[in-house]
Design a protein around this motif. Structure first.
Motif, mmCIF file in Angstrom:
data_model
loop_
_atom_site.group_PDB
_atom_site.id
_atom_site.type_symbol
_atom_site.label_atom_id
_atom_site.label_comp_id
_atom_site.label_asym_id
_atom_site.label_seq_id
_atom_site.Cartn_x
_atom_site.Cartn_y
_atom_site.Cartn_z
ATOM 1 N N LEU A 136 0.824 -1.202 0.000
ATOM 2 C CA LEU A 136 0.000 0.000 0.000
ATOM 3 C C LEU A 136 0.861 1.256 0.000
ATOM 4 C CD1 LEU A 136 -2.615 -1.250 2.591
ATOM 5 C CD2 LEU A 136 -3.119 -0.674 0.217
ATOM 6 N N ALA A 187 -3.689 3.873 4.666
ATOM 7 C CA ALA A 187 -4.268 2.557 4.951
ATOM 8 C C ALA A 187 -3.863 2.049 6.331
ATOM 9 C CB ALA A 187 -3.855 1.556 3.879
ATOM 10 N N ALA A 196 -7.096 -5.111 0.273
ATOM 11 C CA ALA A 196 -5.640 -4.966 0.377
ATOM 12 C C ALA A 196 -5.028 -5.954 1.361
ATOM 13 C CB ALA A 196 -5.297 -3.541 0.805
#
Length: 765
Positions: A307, A315, A571
Motif C-alpha cells: 500500500l 491505509a 488490500a
C-alpha cells in the motif's frame, strides 16, 4: 544369487572403507569399523533401494521420548515408536539406536545434523524387530536407556540416530532426533521466551453485506483450522507466556455470519440464516481470550508495504483505527494496537514510517529483515558432536541474538522484536506425519537448551564467571498456520517447566536501555518487493478506493467511511500470490460503491430533460433525490450548473452553488436555478452535476435542454396597451355621466331664474 551378490557388495564396501574412531567410554565401545561405516552411510543420508526405485519408503516413527530433560545419570529414558513396512515381506530386521557422548557446540550444528549432514553418532544399542513384518504392517519398538549408559555426563544437547537395518546390515530407513541432559547441580540462566500465536484468516466478505462464499463456518468446526486455534486458546487460558495476535476482520466476519447474512453464489445472491457455528466460535474465543494479552493486526491484515509503495499512505492508520474499535466490540475488552507484525516479518523504511505515523511503536520482524551485524559462520569453525579430543583450545560459540533492537523512523525510534527463526519453525511445524510431533517437541527442548547453554559459557577473557544477563527470544509461527492443538499445548507446558526458560508475554517485555545485539539496518530485497501485492492488482484497488472516497465526501456523519473495511479487505496480505482469488471481491465492492453513488441522483436523470423559459429569464427547478437509508444516509452535496453556451444562456447565482445542501435519507430537494437568455427563441444545453464539498464530481452529469420563447415581453406590451385603452374609456364614461347628472338637475328646479344667453357657463348674474 541375489543374496550372495548383496553380501559381496557389503564385504567389498567394508574392505575399501577406512576405519572410524569410536569415542571411548561410550556404551558398546567395541564398535567395529564396518558398523561405524554403517553410521557413515546413514550420515550421508543414503536412501533405501525401494526409494531409489520410486517405491514408497517405509516409515520409522518416533512417537515418544521421555522425560524431556533427564536430570540424573541413572534416570530412565524411554524412546519408543513403530516401524511401518510399506514394501515386501521383511525378515530379520533390527533397529539400532546410535548416540554420542559429545554435545553440540552451537545451535547451527543442530540443523546441520537433522538435515543428515555433518558427523553422525557411532555408538549404538541394537534390538530385533518382529521376526516377520508383512506389507502394511507396523512393528512397535522401545529403547530404555540412561544417561550413564549413553556416556552423557554434562549439560548439553546430544545427537540420537535411530535406524532400521536388514539382515545384511543395510539401512532400510533412519530417523534423527535430539536428547537434552541437565545434571541436577547445574544452574542455567533463564531465557525469557514469548510465544505469539496468530489467529488470522482471509477476508470472507467483499462489501459489508456480502460473503463471497459460506466456507467460514466450516473452518470453525472442530478439527478444522479455526476450530483448532480456538481449542489451543481454550486449553491454555491460564498458560504463561502466550500472546495472541488476532485479526479483527475475522471477528467482524464471524459477527456478521452469526446473523442473517447474504452469500454470493455462482448464479445469484441469496439470504442465509444466522450461523450457529460462527456465533458459538466467537463466544468461545471471547471467553478464552478474556485474560491473555491480545494484539490486533490492522483490520484485515493489509499489505502495508504494498500500500505504501503504491501511494495509499493512509491505509495503516485506517486499519489500526478500525482494528481497535472492532476488536474491542467483538472481544469485549481492549486490544493492543501499537504492536505490528508486517507480512512475513519483512518491512522497509517506507513501511516503517507509515506504521510509526499510525501510532505503532513496536514491530515484530523476521531475522532476515534485521540480521545480526556479526557474521556467525566466521567466528566458530564447524564442530562435530562425535569429536573425541578434549584438549582442543576452547572457542566462544556464536550466541543467539537478543530479540530487542532499535529502529529509527520519521516519527522517532521504533522498537523491533526479532523472532527466532528456528523456534518459530518448531512452533509452527507441520506435525501431521506420524512421529513428527515428538521430533519437533524434542527440537524445541534442544534449541532452547542451547540458548541457555550459550549464556552459561564464560565470556572471552573472563575469570570463568557465568553470564547472568537474561536474554529474550520470541517465537512466532506462520501467519495462517493450521496447528495441532495437542502439540502446541505440549510446547507451552514444556516452556513453563524447562529450567532454562521463563515464559513472558509480549506486553510485559521491557526494552533495554541499549540494544544487546548489534544489528544491521533493515534488509528488504527486490525479491521481497516482488512478493508484495502487484501493481496491476493494486491499481484496481486504487480505482475502487477513489470511487468509494466520493461516498465519504458527501456524507454528513463525522469519521464515517462506509467502504473503509471493504477496501482494507481488498488490500489484505492474504491475497499475496493469489490475486486471482481476490478478483470477485474487487468486482463486488466496485458494484456496491457504484450502487451507493447511484442512490443520490438528479430526479429524472435517466430520461431526456427539457426546461422552458417563457421569456428571456426565469427559474429552472432541479430536484435532487437521496434514496440512501441507514447510518450515513444524510448527505451534503452541491449542485454545479453549467451552460454549454454561456453567451446565449447565463446562469445567475443560486442556492447550493457555493455551499452544500443537506438532504436526509429518503428525501429530495428542489433547487431553483435562475437563468437569463440573451437571445429570443431557440434552445441551449445546460449540464447539471452533483459535486462533493471539495468539488469532486459525484455521479453522472445530466444534460438539460433549455428553450427560450420570448413571449413574455410581447405579452406585457399588449397588456399595457389594453390597460391604457380601457382606462381612457373609463374616464370618458365618468365624464359623460357627470354631465348628464347636471343637466338633469337643472331641468328639475322651477324657481331658478333663467341664465342670460350671453353669460358664460358657470358664472352668476
Amino acid at each position: 544369487m541375489i543374496r550372495k551378490a548383496a553380501l559381496l557388495a557389503v564385504m567389498t564396501t567394508t574392505m575399501l572403507s577406512s576405519a572410524v574412531v569410536v569415542p571411548a567410554g561410550t556404551a558398546n565401545a567395541q564398535t567395529t569399523a564396518a558398523e561405524a561405516r554403517e553410521a557413515g552411510t546413514a550420515a550421508a543420508g543414503a536412501r533405501p533401494a525401494a526409494a531409489r526405485q520410486g517405491r514408497q519408503e517405509p516409515q520409522l516413527a518416533v512417537e515418544s521420548i521421555t522425560p524431556d530433560v533427564p536430570r540424573d545419570p541413572t534416570t530412565e529414558i524411554r524412546i519408543s515408536g513403530f516401524f511401518a513396512n510399506t514394501g515386501e515381506v521383511r525378515n530379520g530386521l533390527r533397529i539400532r539406536l546410535r548416540h554420542s557422548a559429545q554435545p553440540f557446540a552451537r545451535r547451527a550444528d543442530l540443523a546441520t545434523y537433522l538435515g543428515g549432514e555433518g558427523a553422525q553418532p557411532y555408538s549404538y544399542h541394537d534390538q530385533f524387530l518382529e521376526p516377520t513384518i508383512a506389507p502394511s504392517a507396523k512393528a512397535p519398538w522401545e529403547f530404555t536407556v540412561t544417561p550413564q549408559q549413553l556416556g552423557i555426563n554434562r549439560f548439553g544437547v546430544y545427537p540420537i540416530l535411530l535406524e532400521v537395518l536388514d539382515g545384511f546390515g543395510q539401512q532400510v530407513v533412519a530417523q534423527r532426533t535430539l536428547l537434552t541432559y541437565l545434571p541436577k547441580d547445574v544452574t542455567v540462566p533463564r531465557t525469557k521466551i514469548a510465544m505469539v500465536l496468530p489467529v488470522i484468516d482471509q477476508p470472507r466478505r467483499a462489501d459489508d453485506a456480502t460473503f463471497i462464499d459460506d466456507t467460514l463456518a466450516k473452518s470453525m468446526a472442530s478439527g478444522q483450522r479455526l476450530g483448532d486455534l480456538l481449542k489451543i486458546a481454550q486449553d491454555n487460558t491460564s498458560a504463561k507466556g502466550l500472546t495472541w495476535m488476532v485479526d479483527p476482520a475475522l471477528l467482524d466476519d464471524a459477527q456478521a455470519m452469526a446473523k442473517t447474512h447474504t452469500v454470493k453464489t455462482k448464479d445469484a445472491t441469496v439470504k442465509r440464516p444466522a450461523s450457529p457455528e460462527a456465533g458459538r466460535w466467537l463466544r468461545d474465543l471471547r471467553a478464552a481470550l478474556a485474560r491473555p494479552p491480545v494484539i490486533a493486526t490492522p483490520y484485515a491484515d493489509p499489505d502495508v508495504t504494498a500500500l505504501t509503495h503504491n501511494g495509499v499512505d493512509d491505509a495503516a492508520r485506517n486499519g489500526i483505527g478500525a482494528a481497535a474499535r472492532i476488536g474491542r466490540e467483538a472481544l469485549g475488552r481492549d486490544v493492543i494496537d501499537y504492536v505490528n507484525w508486517p507480512v512475513n516479518g519483512m518491512i522497509d523504511y517506507d513501511g516503517l514510517d507509515a506504521l510509526a505515523g499510525a501510532g505503532v511503536d513496536t514491530v515484530l520482524l523476521d531475522e532476515r529483515n534485521l540480521p545480526s551485524a556479526a557474521d556467525r559462520s566466521a567466528t566458530v569453525p564447524p564442530t562435530s558432536p562425535a569429536t573425541t579430543t578434549t584438549t582442543a583450545t576452547p572457542v566462544t560459540p556464536v550466541t543467539t541474538p537478543d530479540a530487542f533492537a532499535r529502529l529509527e523512523s520519521v516519527d522517532g525510534p521504533v522498537t523491533a522484536l526479532v523472532a527466532d527463526t528456528a523456534l518459530s519453525e518448531v512452533l509452527g511445524a507441520d506435525t501431521s506425519a506420524p512421529g513428527a510431533a515428538a521430533l519437533s517437541h524434542q527440537r524445541f527442548v534442544a534449541e532452547t537448551a542451547m540458548i541457555g547453554a550459550e549464556q552459561a559459557v564464560p565470556a572471552a577473557g573472563s575469570a570463568g564467571a557465568p553470564r547472568t544477563a537474561a536474554k529474550t527470544v520470541v517465537a512466532v509461527p506462520p501467519r495462517r498456520w493450521h496447528p495441532d492443538p495437542g502439540y502446541v499445548t505440549g510446547l507451552v507446558k514444556a516452556a513453563a517447566t524447562l529450567p532454562w526458560l521463563s515464559p513472558v508475554t509480549l506486553d510485559t517485555l521491557k526494552r533495554p536501555k541499549s540494544p544487546v545485539t548489534p544489528r544491521s539496518g533493515l534488509t528488504y530485497t527486490e525479491q521481497d518487493r516482488r512478493a508484495e501485492l502487484g501493481k496491476p492488482y493494486m491499481a484496481s484497488v486504487k480505482r475502487v478506493n477513489s470511487r468509494a472516497d466520493l461516498t465519504t465526501g458527501v456524507t454528513t456523519a463525522q469519521d464515517l467511511d462506509i467502504f473503509e473495511p471493504a477496501l482494507l479487505r481488498l488490500a489484505s496480505s492474504a491475497w499475496r500470490g493469489r490475486t486471482e482469488d481476490a478478483t470477485p471481491y474487487v468486482r463486488q465492492v466496485a458494484a456496491a460503491v457504484d450502487a451507493r453513488i447511484g442512490k443520490v441522483s438528479i430526479s429524472g436523470s435517466d430520461q431526456p430533460q427539457f426546461r422552458t423559459l417563457a421569456g428571456s429569464d426565469g427559474n429552472v427547478p432541479i430536484s435532487v433525490r437521496n434514496d440512501l437509508t441507514g447510518p450515513g444516509s444524510e448527505i451534503a452535496v452541491q449542485l454545479q450548473v453549467t451552460s454549454d453556451k454561456p453567451k446565449l444562456l447565463e446562469i445567475d447565482p443560486y442556492e447550493s452553488k457555493d455551499s452544500p445542501i443537506v438532504i436526509a435519507g429518503g428525501q429530495n430537494r428542489t433547487i431553483r436555478v435562475p437563468m437569463r437568455a440573451t437571445a429570443i427563441g431557440g434552445q441551449t444545453t445546460v449540464t447539471v452535476q452533483l459535486v462533493t464539498k471539495d468539488k469532486r464530481k459525484y455521479g453522472k452529469p445530466v444534460k438539460l435542454t433549455v428553450r427560450t420563447t420570448g413571449y413574455t415581453g410581447i405579452a406585457l406590451v399588449i397588456v399595457g396597451a389594453a390597460l391604457a385603452v380601457m382606462l381612457a374609456a373609463v374616464v370618458m364614461r365618468v365624464l359623460r355621466r357627470r354631465g348628464a347628472r347636471r343637466v338633469a338637475a337643472s331641468q328639475a328646479s322651477p324657481t331658478a331664474p333663467p341664465r342670460p344667453a350671453s353669460a358664460p357657463a358657470g358664472t352668476e348674474s
